[in-house]
Design an enzyme around this catalytic site. Structure first.
Site, PDB file in Angstrom:
ATOM      1  N   ARG A 169      91.243  23.088 105.450  1.00  8.89           N
ATOM      2  CA  ARG A 169      92.116  22.170 104.711  1.00  8.89           C
ATOM      3  C   ARG A 169      93.381  22.899 104.245  1.00  8.89           C
ATOM      4  NH1 ARG A 169      88.949  20.492 100.260  1.00  8.89           N
ATOM      5  NH2 ARG A 169      87.451  19.954 101.870  1.00  8.89           N
ATOM      6  N   ALA A 223      71.092  18.565 101.709  1.00  4.19           N
ATOM      7  CA  ALA A 223      70.759  18.818 100.310  1.00  4.19           C
ATOM      8  C   ALA A 223      69.303  19.239 100.221  1.00  4.19           C
ATOM      9  CB  ALA A 223      71.016  17.566  99.475  1.00  4.19           C
ATOM     10  N   CYS A 266      67.755  20.517  97.883  1.00  6.59           N
ATOM     11  CA  CYS A 266      67.160  20.145  96.600  1.00  6.59           C
ATOM     12  C   CYS A 266      66.623  18.725  96.596  1.00  6.59           C
ATOM     13  CB  CYS A 266      68.193  20.246  95.489  1.00  6.59           C
ATOM     14  SG  CYS A 266      69.125  21.763  95.541  1.00  6.59           S
ATOM     15  N   ASP A 289      72.857  31.796  99.089  1.00 10.73           N
ATOM     16  CA  ASP A 289      71.534  32.328  98.780  1.00 10.73           C
ATOM     17  C   ASP A 289      71.273  33.729  99.330  1.00 10.73           C
ATOM     18  OD1 ASP A 289      71.230  29.841  97.680  1.00 10.73           O
ATOM     19  OD2 ASP A 289      69.519  29.237  98.903  1.00 10.73           O
ATOM     20  N   ASN A 324      78.046  26.541  96.842  1.00  9.70           N
ATOM     21  CA  ASN A 324      79.200  25.668  97.091  1.00  9.70           C
ATOM     22  C   ASN A 324      80.485  26.259  96.516  1.00  9.70           C
ATOM     23  OD1 ASN A 324      78.886  22.640  98.090  1.00  9.70           O
ATOM     24  ND2 ASN A 324      76.951  23.286  97.227  1.00  9.70           N
TER      25      ASN A 324
END
Lengths: 450, 450
Positions: free
Chosen positions: B23, B42, B44, B283, B305
């Site tokens: 971007r 996701a 989670c 992670d 993120n």
């Protein structure tokens, strides 16, 4: 001989100070004069009593007079009005039961609170026209609704009291109209919040009249209509005027105690007024704004409680600053929560020497795939040069307490970039990965870079 | 010629970096190698897919490979495993479809993530024994529950994955037993939270076995029992092992890139590793703890993120720090929310040079008279000498996101007294006058004075 603390006013500030002082120094004589009968009550809960969420008015009382006297060993005298303070001789003059007497003090706390502003409307003496600023008034309006079965209500003022009363009276089955002189409700919350709240009020059936000035009320003995500047008249079987409060400063002023630029009693960081051994706290006193460092007037419950408690500590030997305020506020508007903190107003920010830049984002309260997510809108304002967060607002069906993150950022002096990097909690049932406050900070940081 | 950014791993950190870089600099060639088929998902949310709250596994995908390729113009290659990095020649070796090829980079981001730890249990190859660390596994466990109709479940590990899976499988009608080696579940959340969560798990019918070590699983082809150290055996038609994760660092280690004291990849404040032009995030990488300033390992989505995004900015010309972490976490445990931030553990605080003092208070989420108030427990830890807030936890049926106030206080370096004086939002439907976090700070400040 032990010191005597005299407190004027038996509500949040006064009783917090009295309780804390007595707890820290049980030898101190603590006398609280309250001109009314109600003490230690939650004024913020009154709309929910009218609504019916709170069964008894007495439920709003945190401590009964008996508990204050017996358990806390405070000499509480209701029905006692302090009518004069002599800061030279350190005495107050008290009126009760038609008599007057003097009471000496070593320390005096003025906690005279604030009164509802009633504009020069005609017809405010009609039955069914209320403000809602004390317990007797809350009681009277509830009884009026129950006994007189009004069908239409006019609320004058779109601040939080007006909006809470609109919700309460709608819940009681009345058709509610709300009149606000300004272009928006909840003016201190900013336009972004106001737009969302106004749409919601209309959805909930509130007949919203913005930029509409009321001139008064008409009726035969009891109110039957609200009248507008320009002559228009709308039916109203009951009316509530909630256009703001002003600090009760006459007692202090008459005693030669200095007022500040806001019109409330000027105090230093320990709550001390210009007179020796005289403190002021709560809705009658100023506070220092955490962002501007300037005097501000924040007549809210937490400010009063905290200042009272700090003063109780200070005058028992542990000097304790009363803390600064951010003007944080939250209000329930039917199914919405709306909250604000710090400086949102561009003009006010400019006046304080900032170059304000703001963003408003709309996001979700939970992960996009998790059930029950609600829309939430966050506004953040920062100073272009330093990047310092100046203020923010939040509005949505859930999660308005996220304003506390912004308020804490103000107390920590965080920049937008620092706020963007705050490690806030994420799990799908509680937030998107980027909490909406972080997303707002991210977008605002991008805007500041340009 | 424009620069080439190569990203290893197509999840939170990798795709955030790729998207941001593209971007900011559309000329940059951005290649993402992902060894599996799932990207941008996701993790989670997987327990909520198993539970049935999320209808389709694909609902957990934020961006499809097509969107990444077409809308974001990123050269995403799934089924491509990076097997070697040559930091001298700045190339990676990629394996795909049985072939190998080299790819040169100007900038490399290692986002290899973490893997579920599987202890040396026997019987982990039996049908019905799962970890839940990737989408295929989530898919497999959901199908197993649907198709094989297990009646009893054994969860090994009382961390957040274990607790979320206990909720998910209970909701699917299974009798759930949970085995935790330590004396408490949710060890990083501290004992005060654990006690509340454990009581709630038991109320919800979870058969909780604390201080209980599992040795393995038994069955004929498919799991039928979980076996404990000492020989005891309990029926289990399905088993989920969730005892933690470890960073995937082999690729980095083999390339001579330094690991840090936590065993994850060491990085500086911009996410740079010890090798020139090589970054690591998510992670697989360390972070700096906001309280201690020391390396920490926080394998959570927001950290990944945010770091990825910052690195994308840095390598397109706007050096952006990845920020520090507080180890903030929140978990839903049936009807409870539990959250933590900063340093709660006394030993860890002492090791970092602090003299920790803590309090735990129980309060209400709303004004005492307002309907729907829930009990909430807040723990705060501070340093005796400086009064600095070190960490905190919150647990209750509502309001666990209040942890964000504490997390923001950590980022702002607030003392307990400063936190106590924070102007948080109050109105009866949202909070007591003193928010529970303020009450905890008030009590802790009192304790520190002594």
């Amino acid at each position: 001989m032990s010191d005597t603390l005299v407190v004027v006013g038996g509500d949040a500030a006064g009783l917090s100070a009295a309780s804390k002082a007595k707890r820290e120094d049980p030898e101190m004589d603590v006398v609280v004069f309250e001109k009314g009968q109600w003490v230690s009550y939650a004024a913020c809960g009154m709309p929910y009593y009218v609504k019916g969420d709170v069964p008894e008015l007495a439920d709003l009382v945190a401590l009964t007079p008996e508990e204050i006297r017996e358990e806390r060993d405070i000499d509480l005298r209701t029905g006692h009005e302090v009518v004069a303070v002599d800061t030279g001789s350190q005495t107050v003059t008290v009126a009760a039961d038609g008599e007057r007497f003097d009471q000496a003090y070593d320390h005096l706390l003025i906690g005279t609170g604030a009164s509802a502003v009633v504009p020069p409307f005609h017809g405010t003496d009609l039955d069914g026209v209320f403000t809602i600023h004390d317990m007797d008034e809350a009681d009277a309006i509830e009884r009026y609704v129950t006994e007189r079965a009004p069908e239409t209500a006019a609320i004058v003022g779109g601040g939080y009291v007006g909006i809470e009363m609109a919700e309460a009276l709608s819940a009681r089955g009345l058709d509610v109209s709300l009149y606000e002189m300004l272009p928006n409700v909840l003016q201190p919350f900013g336009e972004a919040v106001a737009d969302v709240v106004e749409d919601h009020l209309r959805e909930q059936g509130v007949d919203l009249h913005l930029e509409t000035a009321v001139s008064g009320f008409a009726g035969e003995g009891r109110v039957e209509a609200v009248q507008l500047d320009g002559g228009e008249s709308h039916a109203a079987d009951v009316a509530v005027v909630g256009v703001g409060v002003r600090p009760n400063v006459v007692l202090a002023e008459d005693a030669g105690i200095e007022l500040g630029p806001t019109g409330a009693i000027a105090i230093d960081e320990y709550g001390r007024t210009s007179a020796a051994n005289v403190y002021a706290a709560g809705d009658c006193a100023e506070n220092v704004h955490v962002v501007t460092g300037e005097p501000d007037y924040v007549p809210l419950a937490l400010t009063a409680n905290r200042a009272g408690r700090a003063i109780g500590q200070t005058l028992t030997g542990s000097p304790t600053a009363i803390g600064e305020t951010a003007g944080t506020a939250i209000v329930k508007a039917f199914d919405l929560g709306a909250a604000r903190t710090g400086i949102l107003d561009e003009e006010r920010a400019s006046d304080a020497g900032f170059d304000p830049v703001s963003v408003t984002i709309t996001d979700a309260t939970r992960a996009h795939y998790y059930p029950g997510s609600e829309e939430i809108q966050v506004t953040l304002v920062a100073d272009r040069e330093t990047g310092a967060v100046l203020g923010g607002s939040v509005v949505g069906r859930d999660g308005a307490k996220r304003i506390d993150t912004v308020a804490t950022a103000l107390h920590g002096g965080l920049t937008v970039t620092e706020l963007q990097n705050a490690d806030l909690a994420y799990a799908p049932p509680f937030s998107p990965v980027w909490d909406p406050v972080l997303t707002a900070a991210k977008v605002l940081a991008g805007k500041l870079e340009r």
